[in-house]
Design a protein around this motif. Sequence first.
Motif, PDB file in Angstrom:
ATOM      1  N   PRO A  31      -0.082  -2.141   5.470  1.00  0.00           N
ATOM      2  CA  PRO A  31       0.421  -2.387   3.915  1.00  0.00           C
ATOM      3  C   PRO A  31       1.796  -1.824   4.226  1.00  0.00           C
ATOM      4  O   PRO A  31       2.255  -0.871   4.649  1.00  0.00           O
ATOM      5  N   SER A  42      -5.187  -0.457   7.663  1.00  0.00           N
ATOM      6  CA  SER A  42      -5.067   0.002   5.800  1.00  0.00           C
ATOM      7  C   SER A  42      -4.462   0.702   5.790  1.00  0.00           C
ATOM      8  O   SER A  42      -3.968   1.041   4.988  1.00  0.00           O
ATOM      9  N   GLU A  75       0.075  -6.113   4.412  1.00  0.00           N
ATOM     10  CA  GLU A  75      -1.240  -6.180   3.747  1.00  0.00           C
ATOM     11  C   GLU A  75      -2.406  -5.000   3.852  1.00  0.00           C
ATOM     12  O   GLU A  75      -3.106  -4.844   3.252  1.00  0.00           O
TER      13      GLU A  75
END
Length: 500
Positions: A272, A378, A306
Amino acid sequence: MSAQREMKEKNPWHKPLTIIITVIGVIAIVALVTVAGLQNRPVFQKYKYGIVLDAGSSHTALYIYKWPAEKDNNTGRIEQKHSCKVKGKGISSYAAVPEKAGTSLTECMQEAEMQVPAWRHQETPLYLGATAGMRLLNMENKVASDKVFEAVEKALQRFPFSYQGARILSGQEEGAFGWVTVNYLDDRLKQGLQTTGALDLGGASTQISFVPHEYDISESPSNAVAFQLYGNYYNLYTHSFLCYGKDQALRMALAHQTRSGPIAISDPCFHPDYSVTRNYNTLYDSPCVSERKPKVAPLNFTHTGEGNFLQCQEVIRSLFNFKSCKYSKCSFNGIFQPPVQGSFGAFSAYYFVMNFLNLTDGSMSLETITNYVANYCSTPWDQIKKVYPDINEKYLAEYCFSGTYILTLLTEGYNFNTETFSKIKFIKEIKGSDAGWTLGYMLNLTNMIPAETKDSPPLPHAGYVSIVTVIVLLLFILVTLFILSFRSIWPKCSKEPQIV
Ligand SMILES: Nc1ccn([C@@H]2O[C@H](COP(=O)(O)OP(=O)(O)O)[C@@H](O)[C@H]2O)c(=O)n1
Ligand SMILES: [Ca+2]
């Protein structure tokens, strides 16, 4: 006083014969010790050397191997003496400036000149094997590939070694020699033990090789390699997937996501907050993706991250075709593969990626590893950069994709499950030699080097025994003579009264 004189006259040390006997005796002892010493001195260990250059898609590495000159075919004694990483990219990246492919090798070759004793240079074989990067260049532009080889050949021939040629290895050879390396270093071949499978992840291709248990591999002859090694027969299954090395797989993943020619993509395989601008022409400049280039596309696109492991897996899954299989079992893309069997050694990029992610500890389950990679992906990009400030950002950004790719390739591509996955060891080297195809290649080729005659002791054994026997006999005679000459005076001496 007269008695003293008498004693002096009778003293055998004063007889010339005794002196001669003593001198000969000393000479005989010295001769005996010298002959025995020379005969039994440790034979000076001489080594032979061989050099293999691994011209991979991402970089070239030079390996020097050594083995005792009195070659003993039954002992696994070829070992890596030295390795050198060539600065810059792989030789296929010099397609536009072929001479530079040659000059790039100079530094490592000079190192090799220092590492191998000068008197061995001329007889030291030198090989260059190129893998998937050159396979792709050869497919894309044969003229350019030939020019690169020409330049490399010219550069290597300037060195005093015995140059044996540069060639592209077939995927089958690459897979099979990697398997030979792993099993040779583990001493499994000469002992006829159960073998270990080999998993090699490169930048442009990936190989899987193992001996299936009770499974007929003859249904796909192109995946079967029969070996006879140390008197044992092996029916090896091997396959090399071109374009499925981690760098080309990343291209394919990006190509999949940009197939409609967008100006921006949000990529689940990147962290991200990650964001870079990429060029369409650069991305599609590879035979692995060139045919999928969108007809209409801007010059660049924005590549943002992402950080979603499951969605990343979804993208990666789309690179594998599971539909068609004309064999009893397939991995993917219609390629025959028997069920994985036994233990495996996973090396090259498998190791580099898993080592970076701290996942090479064999006790971790597939589930733990998957959760770790999901969590790593993540993690925001800024945070990742802070944790690893010393790692080049281009490489750092790709570990989420690479980790996810490795897990997806192994489980969904090759069908490893929770149980069989636990038998994979991520390894860099075995007993000081790097895991990779080069040692297997060298082992195969050194069979062609005639063994040097064994260093023999200075005398043949029979000669040695004769000389020692003669000297011992001579000593025996001398000692007997010596004792006899003493005896002629000792009885008298002992009977005479002591003179104070
Ligand atoms: N320290 C290193 C060295 C290589 N690598 C990677 O390992 C792979 C080695 O591939 P290679 O150059 O042997 O390519 P192939 O010709 O075998 O496909 C590349 O993807 C490199 O980026 C790495 O991740 N870390
Ligand atoms: Ca490689």
